[in-house]
Design an enzyme around this catalytic site. Structure first.
Site, mmCIF file in Angstrom:
data_model
loop_
_atom_site.group_PDB
_atom_site.id
_atom_site.type_symbol
_atom_site.label_atom_id
_atom_site.label_comp_id
_atom_site.label_asym_id
_atom_site.label_seq_id
_atom_site.Cartn_x
_atom_site.Cartn_y
_atom_site.Cartn_z
ATOM 1 N N ARG A 85 0.885 -1.167 0.000
ATOM 2 C CA ARG A 85 0.000 0.000 0.000
ATOM 3 C C ARG A 85 0.921 1.215 0.000
ATOM 4 O O ARG A 85 1.854 1.283 0.794
ATOM 5 C CB ARG A 85 -0.889 0.011 1.235
ATOM 6 N N CYS A 86 0.685 2.159 -0.871
ATOM 7 C CA CYS A 86 1.638 3.268 -1.031
ATOM 8 C C CYS A 86 0.945 4.619 -0.862
ATOM 9 O O CYS A 86 0.303 5.129 -1.786
ATOM 10 C CB CYS A 86 2.283 3.155 -2.412
ATOM 11 N N GLY A 115 -7.163 -2.845 -7.520
ATOM 12 C CA GLY A 115 -8.553 -2.428 -7.339
ATOM 13 C C GLY A 115 -8.745 -0.966 -7.723
ATOM 14 O O GLY A 115 -7.889 -0.362 -8.373
ATOM 15 N N GLY A 117 -8.484 1.732 -6.067
ATOM 16 C CA GLY A 117 -7.410 2.626 -5.611
ATOM 17 C C GLY A 117 -6.248 2.613 -6.594
ATOM 18 O O GLY A 117 -5.701 3.662 -6.954
ATOM 19 N N ASP A 140 -12.073 -9.844 -3.669
ATOM 20 C CA ASP A 140 -13.359 -9.338 -3.168
ATOM 21 C C ASP A 140 -14.463 -9.209 -4.217
ATOM 22 O O ASP A 140 -15.634 -9.119 -3.868
ATOM 23 C CB ASP A 140 -13.159 -7.954 -2.521
ATOM 24 N N ARG A 167 -17.989 -28.376 8.010
ATOM 25 C CA ARG A 167 -19.273 -29.110 8.025
ATOM 26 C C ARG A 167 -19.139 -30.473 8.704
ATOM 27 O O ARG A 167 -20.070 -30.941 9.371
ATOM 28 C CB ARG A 167 -19.781 -29.295 6.597
ATOM 29 N N ARG A 175 -24.083 -29.046 15.567
ATOM 30 C CA ARG A 175 -23.818 -27.664 15.978
ATOM 31 C C ARG A 175 -24.228 -26.650 14.906
ATOM 32 O O ARG A 175 -24.499 -27.016 13.767
ATOM 33 C CB ARG A 175 -22.316 -27.470 16.216
ATOM 34 N N GLY A 198 -24.439 -24.609 0.924
ATOM 35 C CA GLY A 198 -25.781 -24.893 1.449
ATOM 36 C C GLY A 198 -26.026 -24.247 2.804
ATOM 37 O O GLY A 198 -26.552 -24.892 3.717
ATOM 38 N N GLU A 236 -17.576 -10.229 6.066
ATOM 39 C CA GLU A 236 -16.658 -9.427 6.897
ATOM 40 C C GLU A 236 -17.229 -8.027 7.158
ATOM 41 O O GLU A 236 -17.106 -7.488 8.257
ATOM 42 C CB GLU A 236 -15.318 -9.303 6.140
#
Ligand code: F6P
Length: 333
Positions: A85-86, A115, A117, A140, A167, A175, A198, A236
């Protein structure tokens, strides 16, 4: 990130890509005339790798590539170009340093994989005379202008495999597992993976309701059909999976756990779809640069690889697939 290498591989190994000219001057921001294009195609061009994106451009972390520089990487995850990242690139001084690096190496065209950016940076560089072509690369699938981003399919398959494993416990122990899916603020990974595994309920930022009540209602409805185990997929961008698991346990009487998949989603060997789309996009990007065209972004729209002006691409609106959400809702009982 995974597909940086695939793209580089195509640039270097495909015969046509030899024409990728980073040294010869050509008209910018507009199409060359046909003779100019022919000329470009006949020339042998130099190719470079810029490590760590814009940061590497500022730091002059640029290496010349040869025809074999990217052999045997098509199946690998990770990146040979690295990523960073800059913040400095957002300043005019950083931008000018990057341009100086381009001039030093005679770079006249850059393919930027990333992306929105990264595309803004590509637009700014194009404006300052270095034609850039953007290729959408992120797990994403949150880039507004394209139906598909490179890395998305690999990530979806990883999520599916991880949840299939989860699963096994969920089923044997009766659970409920609340799974948080990485994907920034976009629900595409969660929605599609949710259908693939599912899930009893899918929660994404684009469709907000009373989340807790929605999930509890769906579990209660499913309990009536005698089902004893449940998978809940939460994006998220919603978060709060631990709390939701506690609430489910209390309200529905089913032992519940939360799991955050996290960065496991970002690794692994790319799927066929990612390899093929990356190759198509890389091919198109180089074709454009060879014609002296910059300030474009390559996208997949309705199963066609096309290009848009970067300004136009950045101003588009991304819509959630309501139909798919409805299907997910209907079929999970
Ligand atoms: O954009 C890809 C992505 O993995 C997102 O899904 C996530 O929100 C973010 O990056 C995580 O970034 P970092 O690794 O810096 O925490």
């Amino acid at each position: 990130i995974i597909l940086f290498e695939l793209f580089s591989r195509r640039v270097i190994t495909h015969e046509n890509y030899r024409c990728f000219n980073q040294r010869r001057r050509r008209p910018r921001h507009e199409r060359c005339n046909p003779c100019g294009r022919q000329n470009c195609l006949r020339k042998r061009h130099d190719r470079y790798r810029i490590n760590r994106g814009y940061q590497g451009l500022i730091d002059d972390d640029v290496r010349e590539l040869n025809i074999r520089s990217v052999s045997d990487i098509i199946h690998r995850g990770g990146t040979m170009l690295y990523s960073a990242r800059c913040l400095a690139f957002k300043e005019e001084s950083g931008m000018q340093q990057a341009i100086a690096t381009c001039k030093k190496h005679g770079i006249e065209g850059i393919v930027v994989i990333g992306g929105d950016g990264s595309f803004r940076g590509a637009r700014d560089l194009s404006l300052r005379g270095i034609p850039c072509i953007g290729i959408p690369g992120t797990i994403d699938n949150d880039i507004v202008s394209t139906d598909y981003t490179i890395g998305y399919d690999t990530c979806l398959n990883t999520i599916m495999q991880m949840v299939d494993r989860i699963r096994d416990t969920v089923e044997s122990h009766g659970r409920c597992m609340v799974v948080e899916v990485m994907g920034n603020k976009c629900g595409d990974l969660t929605l599609n993976a949710g259908i693939a595994v599912g899930a009893t309920a899918i929660v994404i930022p684009e469709i907000r309701s009373d989340i807790e009540q929605h999930v509890i209602n769906r579990i209660r409805r499913t309990q009536k059909t005698d089902k004893k185990h449940f998978i809940i997929m939460v994006a998220e961008g919603i978060g709060g999976v631990e709390e939701l698991a506690r609430k489910i346990e209390k309200e529905c009487g089913v032992e519940s756990r939360a799991v955050i998949l996290g960065h496991v989603q970002r690794g692994g060997s790319p799927t066929v779809r990612d390899r093929v789309v990356a190759s198509q996009m890389g091919y198109k990007a180089v074709q454009l640069l060879m014609q002296g065209i910059g300030n474009r972004v390559i996208v997949l729209k309705d199963d066609h690889i096309i290009d848009y002006d970067i300004y136009e691409a950045l101003n588009m609106q991304k819509k959630v697939d309501n139909e798919l959400y409805k299907i997910a809702h209907e079929i999970s009982i």
